[in-house]
Design a protein around this motif. Structure first.
Motif, PDB file in Angstrom:
ATOM      1  N   TYR A   1     -15.074  -0.326 -10.413  1.00 57.73           N
ATOM      2  CA  TYR A   1     -13.646  -1.531 -11.262  1.00 57.73           C
ATOM      3  C   TYR A   1     -13.864  -3.032 -10.436  1.00 57.73           C
ATOM      4  CZ  TYR A   1     -13.258   2.649 -13.260  1.00 57.73           C
ATOM      5  OH  TYR A   1     -13.226   4.246 -14.614  1.00 57.73           O
ATOM      6  N   LYS A   2     -14.810  -2.860  -9.890  1.00 55.55           N
ATOM      7  CA  LYS A   2     -14.669  -4.332  -8.611  1.00 55.55           C
ATOM      8  C   LYS A   2     -14.502  -5.701  -9.244  1.00 55.55           C
ATOM      9  CE  LYS A   2     -16.308  -2.560  -4.236  1.00 55.55           C
ATOM     10  NZ  LYS A   2     -17.376  -2.578  -3.269  1.00 55.55           N
ATOM     11  N   HIS A   3     -15.484  -5.131 -10.893  1.00 55.99           N
ATOM     12  CA  HIS A   3     -16.210  -6.162 -11.323  1.00 55.99           C
ATOM     13  C   HIS A   3     -14.507  -6.909 -12.490  1.00 55.99           C
ATOM     14  CE1 HIS A   3     -16.677  -2.644 -14.318  1.00 55.99           C
ATOM     15  NE2 HIS A   3     -16.403  -3.637 -14.978  1.00 55.99           N
ATOM     16  N   ILE A   4     -13.741  -5.544 -12.503  1.00 52.98           N
ATOM     17  CA  ILE A   4     -12.520  -6.418 -13.163  1.00 52.98           C
ATOM     18  C   ILE A   4     -11.361  -6.630 -12.618  1.00 52.98           C
ATOM     19  CG2 ILE A   4      -9.842  -4.361 -13.772  1.00 52.98           C
ATOM     20  CD1 ILE A   4     -12.119  -2.451 -14.543  1.00 52.98           C
TER      21      ILE A   4
ATOM     22  N   ILE B   1      -5.843  -2.886 -19.487  1.00 49.96           N
ATOM     23  CA  ILE B   1      -6.859  -1.987 -18.564  1.00 49.96           C
ATOM     24  C   ILE B   1      -6.844  -1.130 -17.726  1.00 49.96           C
ATOM     25  CG2 ILE B   1      -9.406  -2.592 -17.146  1.00 49.96           C
ATOM     26  CD1 ILE B   1      -9.739  -5.607 -18.405  1.00 49.96           C
ATOM     27  N   ALA B   2      -7.254   0.355 -18.202  1.00 53.90           N
ATOM     28  CA  ALA B   2      -7.050   1.431 -17.326  1.00 53.90           C
ATOM     29  C   ALA B   2      -8.488   1.928 -16.729  1.00 53.90           C
ATOM     30  CB  ALA B   2      -6.493   2.362 -18.529  1.00 53.90           C
ATOM     31  N   ASP B   3      -8.618   2.337 -16.231  1.00 55.23           N
ATOM     32  CA  ASP B   3      -9.723   3.323 -15.650  1.00 55.23           C
ATOM     33  C   ASP B   3      -9.793   4.187 -16.405  1.00 55.23           C
ATOM     34  OD1 ASP B   3      -8.383   5.035 -14.967  1.00 55.23           O
ATOM     35  OD2 ASP B   3      -8.694   4.594 -12.957  1.00 55.23           O
ATOM     36  N   THR B   4     -10.408   5.391 -16.353  1.00 57.80           N
ATOM     37  CA  THR B   4     -11.528   6.737 -17.583  1.00 57.80           C
ATOM     38  C   THR B   4     -10.085   7.811 -17.150  1.00 57.80           C
ATOM     39  OG1 THR B   4     -12.257   6.912 -16.174  1.00 57.80           O
ATOM     40  CG2 THR B   4     -13.712   5.976 -17.351  1.00 57.80           C
TER      41      THR B   4
ATOM     42  N   THR C   1      -0.502  10.793 -25.482  1.00 53.90           N
ATOM     43  CA  THR C   1      -1.460  12.649 -25.382  1.00 53.90           C
ATOM     44  C   THR C   1      -2.422  12.256 -27.082  1.00 53.90           C
ATOM     45  OG1 THR C   1       0.008  13.833 -24.913  1.00 53.90           O
ATOM     46  CG2 THR C   1      -1.312  14.788 -26.246  1.00 53.90           C
ATOM     47  N   ALA C   2      -1.216  11.506 -27.991  1.00 52.53           N
ATOM     48  CA  ALA C   2      -2.649  10.829 -29.436  1.00 52.53           C
ATOM     49  C   ALA C   2      -3.426  10.241 -29.081  1.00 52.53           C
ATOM     50  CB  ALA C   2      -1.426  10.942 -30.658  1.00 52.53           C
ATOM     51  N   THR C   3      -2.655   9.391 -28.513  1.00 53.25           N
ATOM     52  CA  THR C   3      -3.549   7.659 -28.433  1.00 53.25           C
ATOM     53  C   THR C   3      -5.046   8.631 -27.367  1.00 53.25           C
ATOM     54  OG1 THR C   3      -2.228   7.137 -26.665  1.00 53.25           O
ATOM     55  CG2 THR C   3      -2.531   6.213 -28.684  1.00 53.25           C
ATOM     56  N   GLY C   4      -4.707   9.209 -26.576  1.00 55.18           N
ATOM     57  CA  GLY C   4      -6.081   9.335 -25.671  1.00 55.18           C
ATOM     58  C   GLY C   4      -6.886  10.422 -26.067  1.00 55.18           C
ATOM     59  N   LYS C   5      -6.547  11.550 -27.330  1.00 53.75           N
ATOM     60  CA  LYS C   5      -6.914  12.322 -28.104  1.00 53.75           C
ATOM     61  C   LYS C   5      -7.786  11.462 -28.278  1.00 53.75           C
ATOM     62  CE  LYS C   5      -6.655  15.980 -31.807  1.00 53.75           C
ATOM     63  NZ  LYS C   5      -5.705  16.926 -32.190  1.00 53.75           N
ATOM     64  N   ASP C   6      -7.177  10.294 -29.833  1.00 50.87           N
ATOM     65  CA  ASP C   6      -7.663   9.408 -30.506  1.00 50.87           C
ATOM     66  C   ASP C   6      -9.019   8.645 -30.519  1.00 50.87           C
ATOM     67  OD1 ASP C   6      -6.554  11.261 -32.827  1.00 50.87           O
ATOM     68  OD2 ASP C   6      -5.155  10.250 -32.855  1.00 50.87           O
ATOM     69  N   ARG C   7      -8.390   7.764 -29.062  1.00 48.30           N
ATOM     70  CA  ARG C   7      -9.475   6.770 -28.759  1.00 48.30           C
ATOM     71  C   ARG C   7      -9.597   6.844 -27.110  1.00 48.30           C
ATOM     72  NH1 ARG C   7      -7.742   2.017 -32.202  1.00 48.30           N
ATOM     73  NH2 ARG C   7      -6.845   3.556 -33.191  1.00 48.30           N
ATOM     74  N   PHE C   8      -8.500   7.094 -26.266  1.00 47.47           N
ATOM     75  CA  PHE C   8      -8.943   7.116 -25.349  1.00 47.47           C
ATOM     76  C   PHE C   8      -8.926   7.860 -24.298  1.00 47.47           C
ATOM     77  CE2 PHE C   8      -5.338   3.499 -26.033  1.00 47.47           C
ATOM     78  CZ  PHE C   8      -6.145   2.659 -25.933  1.00 47.47           C
ATOM     79  N   ASN C   9     -10.527   7.975 -24.472  1.00 44.54           N
ATOM     80  CA  ASN C   9     -11.809   9.095 -23.973  1.00 44.54           C
ATOM     81  C   ASN C   9     -12.933   8.946 -23.965  1.00 44.54           C
ATOM     82  OD1 ASN C   9     -12.247  10.616 -26.600  1.00 44.54           O
ATOM     83  ND2 ASN C   9     -10.465  10.973 -27.118  1.00 44.54           N
ATOM     84  N   THR C  10     -13.096   8.911 -23.280  1.00 44.79           N
ATOM     85  CA  THR C  10     -15.433   8.992 -23.215  1.00 44.79           C
ATOM     86  C   THR C  10     -16.098   9.191 -24.856  1.00 44.79           C
ATOM     87  OG1 THR C  10     -15.057  11.193 -21.831  1.00 44.79           O
ATOM     88  CG2 THR C  10     -15.386   9.245 -20.781  1.00 44.79           C
TER      89      THR C  10
ATOM     90  N   GLU D   1     -24.429  -0.570 -20.029  1.00 48.62           N
ATOM     91  CA  GLU D   1     -25.643  -1.064 -21.113  1.00 48.62           C
ATOM     92  C   GLU D   1     -26.218   0.284 -21.105  1.00 48.62           C
ATOM     93  OE1 GLU D   1     -27.749  -3.193 -18.648  1.00 48.62           O
ATOM     94  OE2 GLU D   1     -26.888  -5.174 -18.936  1.00 48.62           O
ATOM     95  N   GLN D   2     -25.658   1.530 -20.114  1.00 47.43           N
ATOM     96  CA  GLN D   2     -25.933   2.945 -20.778  1.00 47.43           C
ATOM     97  C   GLN D   2     -25.356   3.386 -21.863  1.00 47.43           C
ATOM     98  OE1 GLN D   2     -26.369   1.645 -17.335  1.00 47.43           O
ATOM     99  NE2 GLN D   2     -28.075   0.862 -17.623  1.00 47.43           N
ATOM    100  N   GLN D   3     -23.790   3.136 -22.037  1.00 45.79           N
ATOM    101  CA  GLN D   3     -23.441   3.880 -23.302  1.00 45.79           C
ATOM    102  C   GLN D   3     -22.493   4.501 -22.672  1.00 45.79           C
ATOM    103  OE1 GLN D   3     -22.190   2.329 -26.438  1.00 45.79           O
ATOM    104  NE2 GLN D   3     -24.274   0.882 -25.563  1.00 45.79           N
ATOM    105  N   VAL D   4     -22.126   4.534 -21.340  1.00 50.78           N
ATOM    106  CA  VAL D   4     -21.265   5.228 -20.334  1.00 50.78           C
ATOM    107  C   VAL D   4     -20.273   4.522 -20.220  1.00 50.78           C
ATOM    108  CG1 VAL D   4     -20.809   6.374 -18.171  1.00 50.78           C
ATOM    109  CG2 VAL D   4     -22.898   6.247 -19.419  1.00 50.78           C
ATOM    110  N   VAL D   5     -19.015   5.085 -20.434  1.00 52.74           N
ATOM    111  CA  VAL D   5     -17.716   4.325 -20.658  1.00 52.74           C
ATOM    112  C   VAL D   5     -17.042   4.664 -19.295  1.00 52.74           C
ATOM    113  CG1 VAL D   5     -14.849   5.323 -21.358  1.00 52.74           C
ATOM    114  CG2 VAL D   5     -16.656   6.213 -23.008  1.00 52.74           C
ATOM    115  N   THR D   6     -16.577   3.397 -19.257  1.00 60.08           N
ATOM    116  CA  THR D   6     -16.678   2.618 -17.369  1.00 60.08           C
ATOM    117  C   THR D   6     -15.294   2.059 -17.452  1.00 60.08           C
ATOM    118  OG1 THR D   6     -16.896   0.178 -18.351  1.00 60.08           O
ATOM    119  CG2 THR D   6     -18.410   1.744 -17.190  1.00 60.08           C
ATOM    120  N   MET D   7     -14.263   1.506 -18.498  1.00 63.03           N
ATOM    121  CA  MET D   7     -12.435   1.397 -19.414  1.00 63.03           C
ATOM    122  C   MET D   7     -12.733   2.082 -20.137  1.00 63.03           C
ATOM    123  SD  MET D   7     -12.895  -2.910 -18.311  1.00 63.03           S
ATOM    124  CE  MET D   7     -14.681  -2.889 -17.027  1.00 63.03           C
TER     125      MET D   7
END
Length: 464
Positions: free
Chosen positions: A8-11, A28-31, A69-78, A112-118
């Protein structure tokens, strides 16, 4: 999936400068949904600094656990990588516990590898907008309630204003010269009574009269007018008011105030107090001249339902009228013909002779319709060069006569544009009501008939 903190240094290095001047709150939050960045707008919105909350769970920003909880389930997850940028509304809370409605866009951010970073969220406080919409609906209910006399309407408007602006004192004043007379008042201690008189210069309304426009002060003791007599004599910290006009002449003011400071007023507040004052002016005018006010209300209704170019009904009115006519036909088995009218080669007319020629053609069609239509016929502009006709109590054979005459009239009409004489033609598709018809179904049949009229050479009518 957990991510090392050094990812997260780029953040820290890049994103703060990127979002620093954005007028939208950015979080902005981490995973693990721990806060990594708040831009200045977010710090102001939530009433806390990044230093105070960095590393804390974003749960502290939510008013309700279930929303977190709902936003974590619907969108803020990997797993929610591809469907998260639609807006949604959540109840957030500030550091001091104030709850507000936040319109939010956001979700995961991938490398770039489509891995969730934040996770990123863009938040705008829409509480005031929602409150304004609610106040407008309530104002409409008050002013359209026929069972309320003038006094009760004013009382309701004052109460509504006090509640919306969170200012406990509401006054309708009449001002003549420097004489400020309270006509109606709402005060928590009932210390203001109708008939009380003040010097205009000792009220904040003098600023309204000087500017001839809505004015507001949210914290007088910290402002440039802290030496104002109204603050010195009555200790009023907050004020918002607008002039009342009757037949173009100033009558007085509608104003709301409080001995406590309040949040800064925004443009919607000024628009709303203007609207309140405008309606009070209408109500006062009704007492003076009921007939004049009735005509003004009719004009407003006509404008709301009329296409400005052709002066025929607009699509909104036509849609409502069609629903009503279909219900009437279903209930009483009455005949109804619906027709769609479309100008032939209208784009070529605009391209060759300019949009002014097209506008003149549409306006001329409106004139022809007003000359040819019967009392119960309903004509309106459906969109562009397309018009919708409702012919109640008219079967297909009767409609054929009416619509053929309309085609002939349009074709026979000359249009003069920049020294040139033009003629236009129209094609019409029409159909009759059938049991069980919906708005979409009957329009689709007429549209199919219109297509047939175009295919068969234009300047004609076809039925389905």
């Amino acid at each position: 999936m957990n991510q090392p903190i050094d990812q997260y240094k780029h953040i820290v290095t890049l994103l703060p400068s990127l979002f620093r001047h954005l007028d939208t709150a950015v979080v902005i939050a981490d995973t693990n949904r721990r806060i990594q960045l708040l831009n200045p707008e977010a710090e102001a919105l939530f009433g806390c600094s990044l230093a105070d909350v960095k590393g804390a769970s974003t749960r502290i920003l939510y008013a309700e656990q279930e929303d977190f909880t709902a936003t974590g389930k619907d969108r803020f997850n990997t797993h929610s990588v591809h469907a998260y940028y639609d807006a949604y509304v959540v109840r957030y809370k500030t550091a001091d516990g104030h709850v507000f409605l936040g319109e939010t866009h956001g979700g995961p951010v991938c490398d770039e590898q489509q891995v969730v970073t934040m996770y990123v969220a863009f938040i705008q406080d829409i509480s005031t907008r929602v409150e304004v919409e609610s106040a407008l609906n309530q104002l409409h209910s008050i002013t359209s309630a026929r069972n309320l006399d003038f006094c009760r309407r004013v009382e309701r408007i004052l109460s509504l204003g006090c509640k919306h602006f969170n200012l406990p004192i509401g006054i309708l004043s009449h001002i003549h010269g420097q004489r400020y007379t309270v006509q109606y008042a709402q005060h928590p201690d009932d210390t203001l009574q109708p008939g009380q008189v003040f010097d205009l210069k000792e009220t904040y309304c003098c600023h309204v009269y000087e500017a001839n426009e809505a004015q507001g002060f949210h914290h007088v003791s910290q402002s440039d007018i802290k030496a104002h007599p109204c603050y010195e004599h009555f200790g009023l910290e907050a004020y918002i008011g607008a002039p009342i006009f009757i037949d173009g002449e100033r009558y007085g003011t509608l104003n709301f105030s409080s001995p406590e400071p309040t949040r800064p007023f925004i443009s919607q507040d000024y628009e709303l107090v203007r609207l309140f004052a405008e309606w009070v002016g209408h109500e006062l005018a009704r007492l003076r001249d009921w007939e004049a006010l009735e005509q003004a209300q009719q004009l407003l209704e006509i404008q709301a339902n009329t296409d400005s170019l052709t002066q025929l009904y607009n699509r909104h009115y036509l849609s409502n009228a069609l629903v009503q006519e279909l219900a009437r036909c279903e209930r009483y088995n009455n005949p109804l013909t619906l027709a769609i009218v479309d100008f032939d080669n209208f784009k070529r007319l605009n391209d060759t002779f300019g949009h002014r020629a097209g506008d003149i053609a549409l306006q001329r069609f409106g004139n022809i319709v007003r000359e040819e239509s019967r009392t119960n016929d309903i004509y309106g502009r459906w969109g562009g060069e397309e018009f919708l006709c409702l012919l109640p109590e008219t079967d297909l054979s009767g409609a054929e006569v009416v619509l053929k005459r309309l085609v002939e009239r349009v074709h026979g009409e000359e249009i003069h544009v920049d020294g040139q004489t033009l003629r236009c033609t129209i094609s019409i598709g029409y159909t009759g009501f059938s049991a069980g018809d919906t708005q979409d179904r009957i329009i689709q049949r007429a549209d199919t008939a219109l297509y047939l009229a175009k295919e068969n050479g234009r300047n004609r009518i076809e039925r389905a």
